[in-house]
Motif scaffolding. Sequence first.
Motif, PDB file in Angstrom:
ATOM      1  N   ASN A 190       0.804  -1.229   0.000  1.00 12.39           N
ATOM      2  CA  ASN A 190       0.000   0.000   0.000  1.00 12.39           C
ATOM      3  C   ASN A 190       0.836   1.278   0.000  1.00 12.39           C
ATOM      4  OD1 ASN A 190       0.953   0.235   2.639  1.00 12.39           O
ATOM      5  ND2 ASN A 190      -0.929  -0.592   3.540  1.00 12.39           N
ATOM      6  N   GLY A 191       2.160   1.150   0.043  1.00  9.65           N
ATOM      7  CA  GLY A 191       3.032   2.314  -0.004  1.00  9.65           C
ATOM      8  C   GLY A 191       3.174   3.068   1.303  1.00  9.65           C
ATOM      9  N   SER A 192       2.482   2.631   2.356  1.00  8.30           N
ATOM     10  CA  SER A 192       2.570   3.304   3.653  1.00  8.30           C
ATOM     11  C   SER A 192       3.957   3.127   4.260  1.00  8.30           C
ATOM     12  CB  SER A 192       1.522   2.751   4.619  1.00  8.30           C
ATOM     13  OG  SER A 192       0.223   2.991   4.129  1.00  8.30           O
ATOM     14  N   GLN A 193       4.411   4.157   4.998  1.00 14.76           N
ATOM     15  CA  GLN A 193       5.746   4.129   5.571  1.00 14.76           C
ATOM     16  C   GLN A 193       5.726   4.476   7.057  1.00 14.76           C
ATOM     17  OE1 GLN A 193       7.909   6.962   3.097  1.00 14.76           O
ATOM     18  NE2 GLN A 193       8.645   5.301   1.776  1.00 14.76           N
ATOM     19  N   THR A 194       6.714   3.955   7.776  1.00 13.88           N
ATOM     20  CA  THR A 194       6.929   4.322   9.164  1.00 13.88           C
ATOM     21  C   THR A 194       8.414   4.231   9.445  1.00 13.88           C
ATOM     22  OG1 THR A 194       6.248   3.928  11.450  1.00 13.88           O
ATOM     23  CG2 THR A 194       6.692   1.979  10.112  1.00 13.88           C
ATOM     24  N   VAL A 195       8.851   4.884  10.514  1.00 14.80           N
ATOM     25  CA  VAL A 195      10.258   4.875  10.906  1.00 14.80           C
ATOM     26  C   VAL A 195      10.362   4.249  12.285  1.00 14.80           C
ATOM     27  CG1 VAL A 195      12.282   6.294  11.444  1.00 14.80           C
ATOM     28  CG2 VAL A 195      10.793   6.913   9.516  1.00 14.80           C
ATOM     29  N   VAL A 196      11.256   3.263  12.438  1.00 14.04           N
ATOM     30  CA  VAL A 196      11.398   2.550  13.703  1.00 14.04           C
ATOM     31  C   VAL A 196      12.867   2.443  14.099  1.00 14.04           C
ATOM     32  CG1 VAL A 196       9.299   1.182  13.361  1.00 14.04           C
ATOM     33  CG2 VAL A 196      11.502   0.294  12.552  1.00 14.04           C
ATOM     34  N   ARG A 197      13.081   2.198  15.400  1.00 15.49           N
ATOM     35  CA  ARG A 197      14.421   1.968  15.931  1.00 15.49           C
ATOM     36  C   ARG A 197      14.530   0.509  16.362  1.00 15.49           C
ATOM     37  NH1 ARG A 197      16.211   1.940  21.143  1.00 15.49           N
ATOM     38  NH2 ARG A 197      14.195   2.777  21.825  1.00 15.49           N
ATOM     39  N   ILE A 198      15.619  -0.146  16.002  1.00 20.73           N
ATOM     40  CA  ILE A 198      15.819  -1.560  16.350  1.00 20.73           C
ATOM     41  C   ILE A 198      16.259  -1.666  17.805  1.00 20.73           C
ATOM     42  CG2 ILE A 198      17.082  -3.678  15.835  1.00 20.73           C
ATOM     43  CD1 ILE A 198      15.177  -2.694  13.593  1.00 20.73           C
ATOM     44  N   ASN A 199      15.495  -2.423  18.599  1.00 18.31           N
ATOM     45  CA  ASN A 199      15.882  -2.649  20.000  1.00 18.31           C
ATOM     46  C   ASN A 199      15.654  -4.091  20.439  1.00 18.31           C
ATOM     47  OD1 ASN A 199      13.094  -2.781  20.277  1.00 18.31           O
ATOM     48  ND2 ASN A 199      13.035  -1.513  22.126  1.00 18.31           N
ATOM     49  N   ASP A 200      15.422  -4.992  19.471  1.00 19.07           N
ATOM     50  CA  ASP A 200      15.131  -6.379  19.817  1.00 19.07           C
ATOM     51  C   ASP A 200      15.639  -7.293  18.698  1.00 19.07           C
ATOM     52  OD1 ASP A 200      14.195  -8.406  21.391  1.00 19.07           O
ATOM     53  OD2 ASP A 200      12.084  -7.862  21.257  1.00 19.07           O
ATOM     54  N   ARG A 201      15.664  -8.597  18.957  1.00 20.87           N
ATOM     55  CA  ARG A 201      16.110  -9.579  17.969  1.00 20.87           C
ATOM     56  C   ARG A 201      14.939 -10.427  17.484  1.00 20.87           C
ATOM     57  NH1 ARG A 201      19.923  -7.051  16.003  1.00 20.87           N
ATOM     58  NH2 ARG A 201      21.912  -6.953  17.141  1.00 20.87           N
ATOM     59  N   GLY A 202      14.941 -10.770  16.204  1.00 19.85           N
ATOM     60  CA  GLY A 202      13.898 -11.560  15.583  1.00 19.85           C
ATOM     61  C   GLY A 202      13.512 -10.929  14.264  1.00 19.85           C
ATOM     62  N   PRO A 203      12.532 -11.425  13.544  1.00 22.50           N
ATOM     63  CA  PRO A 203      11.807 -12.695  13.767  1.00 22.50           C
ATOM     64  C   PRO A 203      12.572 -13.854  13.122  1.00 22.50           C
ATOM     65  CG  PRO A 203      10.855 -11.519  11.918  1.00 22.50           C
ATOM     66  CD  PRO A 203      11.968 -10.640  12.441  1.00 22.50           C
ATOM     67  N   PHE A 204      12.529 -15.018  13.755  1.00 19.80           N
ATOM     68  CA  PHE A 204      13.283 -16.166  13.271  1.00 19.80           C
ATOM     69  C   PHE A 204      12.403 -17.105  12.460  1.00 19.80           C
ATOM     70  CE2 PHE A 204      15.360 -14.531  17.068  1.00 19.80           C
ATOM     71  CZ  PHE A 204      16.577 -14.176  16.490  1.00 19.80           C
ATOM     72  N   VAL A 205      11.828 -16.541  11.411  1.00 16.81           N
ATOM     73  CA  VAL A 205      11.018 -17.286  10.448  1.00 16.81           C
ATOM     74  C   VAL A 205      11.557 -16.952   9.067  1.00 16.81           C
ATOM     75  CG1 VAL A 205       8.713 -17.602   9.473  1.00 16.81           C
ATOM     76  CG2 VAL A 205       8.985 -17.261  11.940  1.00 16.81           C
ATOM     77  N   GLU A 206      11.730 -17.950   8.237  1.00 16.59           N
ATOM     78  CA  GLU A 206      12.306 -17.761   6.910  1.00 16.59           C
ATOM     79  C   GLU A 206      11.569 -16.671   6.145  1.00 16.59           C
ATOM     80  OE1 GLU A 206      15.326 -18.470   4.353  1.00 16.59           O
ATOM     81  OE2 GLU A 206      14.999 -19.482   6.265  1.00 16.59           O
ATOM     82  N   SER A 207      12.297 -15.779   5.524  1.00 16.47           N
ATOM     83  CA  SER A 207      11.853 -14.672   4.669  1.00 16.47           C
ATOM     84  C   SER A 207      11.370 -13.462   5.446  1.00 16.47           C
ATOM     85  CB  SER A 207      10.755 -15.101   3.691  1.00 16.47           C
ATOM     86  OG  SER A 207       9.479 -15.088   4.293  1.00 16.47           O
ATOM     87  N   ARG A 208      11.162 -13.589   6.763  1.00 17.05           N
ATOM     88  CA  ARG A 208      10.728 -12.421   7.542  1.00 17.05           C
ATOM     89  C   ARG A 208      11.951 -11.684   8.069  1.00 17.05           C
ATOM     90  NH1 ARG A 208       5.693 -15.053  10.854  1.00 17.05           N
ATOM     91  NH2 ARG A 208       4.652 -15.896   9.004  1.00 17.05           N
ATOM     92  N   ILE A 209      11.977 -10.379   7.857  1.00 19.68           N
ATOM     93  CA  ILE A 209      13.172  -9.634   8.212  1.00 19.68           C
ATOM     94  C   ILE A 209      12.970  -8.669   9.368  1.00 19.68           C
ATOM     95  CG2 ILE A 209      14.197  -9.811   5.928  1.00 19.68           C
ATOM     96  CD1 ILE A 209      13.254  -6.951   5.396  1.00 19.68           C
ATOM     97  N   ILE A 210      11.731  -8.412   9.762  1.00 20.26           N
ATOM     98  CA  ILE A 210      11.519  -7.448  10.840  1.00 20.26           C
ATOM     99  C   ILE A 210      10.223  -7.765  11.574  1.00 20.26           C
ATOM    100  CG2 ILE A 210      10.231  -5.738   9.469  1.00 20.26           C
ATOM    101  CD1 ILE A 210      11.982  -3.581  10.926  1.00 20.26           C
ATOM    102  N   ASP A 211      10.248  -7.588  12.893  1.00 19.97           N
ATOM    103  CA  ASP A 211       9.075  -7.709  13.757  1.00 19.97           C
ATOM    104  C   ASP A 211       8.760  -6.309  14.272  1.00 19.97           C
ATOM    105  OD1 ASP A 211       7.525  -9.921  14.204  1.00 19.97           O
ATOM    106  OD2 ASP A 211       8.773 -10.761  15.782  1.00 19.97           O
ATOM    107  N   LEU A 212       7.658  -5.742  13.841  1.00 17.17           N
ATOM    108  CA  LEU A 212       7.310  -4.376  14.204  1.00 17.17           C
ATOM    109  C   LEU A 212       6.550  -4.316  15.526  1.00 17.17           C
ATOM    110  CD1 LEU A 212       5.983  -3.244  10.715  1.00 17.17           C
ATOM    111  CD2 LEU A 212       8.220  -2.694  11.701  1.00 17.17           C
ATOM    112  N   SER A 213       6.686  -3.205  16.231  1.00 18.38           N
ATOM    113  CA  SER A 213       5.822  -2.966  17.378  1.00 18.38           C
ATOM    114  C   SER A 213       4.392  -2.816  16.871  1.00 18.38           C
ATOM    115  CB  SER A 213       6.249  -1.682  18.104  1.00 18.38           C
ATOM    116  OG  SER A 213       5.997  -0.540  17.281  1.00 18.38           O
ATOM    117  N   TYR A 214       3.440  -2.915  17.778  1.00 17.75           N
ATOM    118  CA  TYR A 214       2.044  -2.789  17.374  1.00 17.75           C
ATOM    119  C   TYR A 214       1.786  -1.436  16.705  1.00 17.75           C
ATOM    120  CZ  TYR A 214      -2.922  -1.831  17.693  1.00 17.75           C
ATOM    121  OH  TYR A 214      -4.206  -1.458  17.393  1.00 17.75           O
ATOM    122  N   ALA A 215       2.315  -0.362  17.313  1.00 19.95           N
ATOM    123  CA  ALA A 215       2.072   0.982  16.770  1.00 19.95           C
ATOM    124  C   ALA A 215       2.627   1.115  15.353  1.00 19.95           C
ATOM    125  CB  ALA A 215       2.702   2.032  17.681  1.00 19.95           C
TER     126      ALA A 215
END
Length: 267
Positions: free
Chosen positions: A124-149
């Motif tokens: 959908n082209g939507s964007q957000t900016v986040v800071r990395i403070n945790d490790r994961g996700p450990f599932v193939e092809s997934r590169i980031i686990d976002l906070s709920y917000a």
Amino acid sequence: MIKALLALLIILFGGCTTNSGSYSYQPKPSQKYPSEQLAMAPSNVYKKNGELHATMRPYTVFGKEYYPTVVRVGDSFSGRASWYGPDFHGKSTSNGEAYDMYAMTAAHKTLPMNTVVRVTNSENGSQTVVRINDRGPFVESRIIDLSYAAAEKIGVNKKGTAPVTLEVLGFEPTSARTIDMGRLAKGPQQSVLNAFFVQIGSYERFEGAMSTKQKYASYNGYSAIIKDTEYNNKRLFRVWLGGFKSEAEARDFISRGYFQGSFIIRE
């Protein structure tokens, strides 16, 4: 049996689990190092009790080893994003902060802690900016686990996962809840994990260090330097090889057995 195994894995890895099954690993201090190595290591790498700092050392999940990675402003990556929320609100993240599901943070397997990335939902082209403070996700092809917000802002929370592109914007030096874009723009263009060395010698006499430095001034593409240091009230001249782009590269070099007793130094 399967449920019992899953529960055991969650306990062992101590991280976050989303409904889509991703994990965020919090490495536990365990490996001890000789006092000489501790004396030479920067304070942000080792703890005083002889344990390697949890956010900086390699770790293994499901049999795969991960290493914090050197990145630069402008680097981009693609994959699928997932998210984690209420079940983990207030619990510790991998860098020791309390997870805040309403803050703009995320988990990544190898990006240095406090790396700031722009996340673009490819659907959908939507964007957000986040800071990395945790490790994961450990599932193939997934590169980031976002906070709920963050997930809500770009529409990932509704579907659970979504294809995204990540772009490195900079490196936030604080754990503040909000990201200071002005300070970010003035900050370093490369992550702080960009100086890796391998110690190949330690001498009480400068002549011995100089001889080793000259012998290995250029060795397999790496260059030798001398560090004038003090350990147990004694002056020591250390010889380091530099030019390693990541901890993984330095570890690979050591594993080849070129120098007995060599070890990694990070500055």
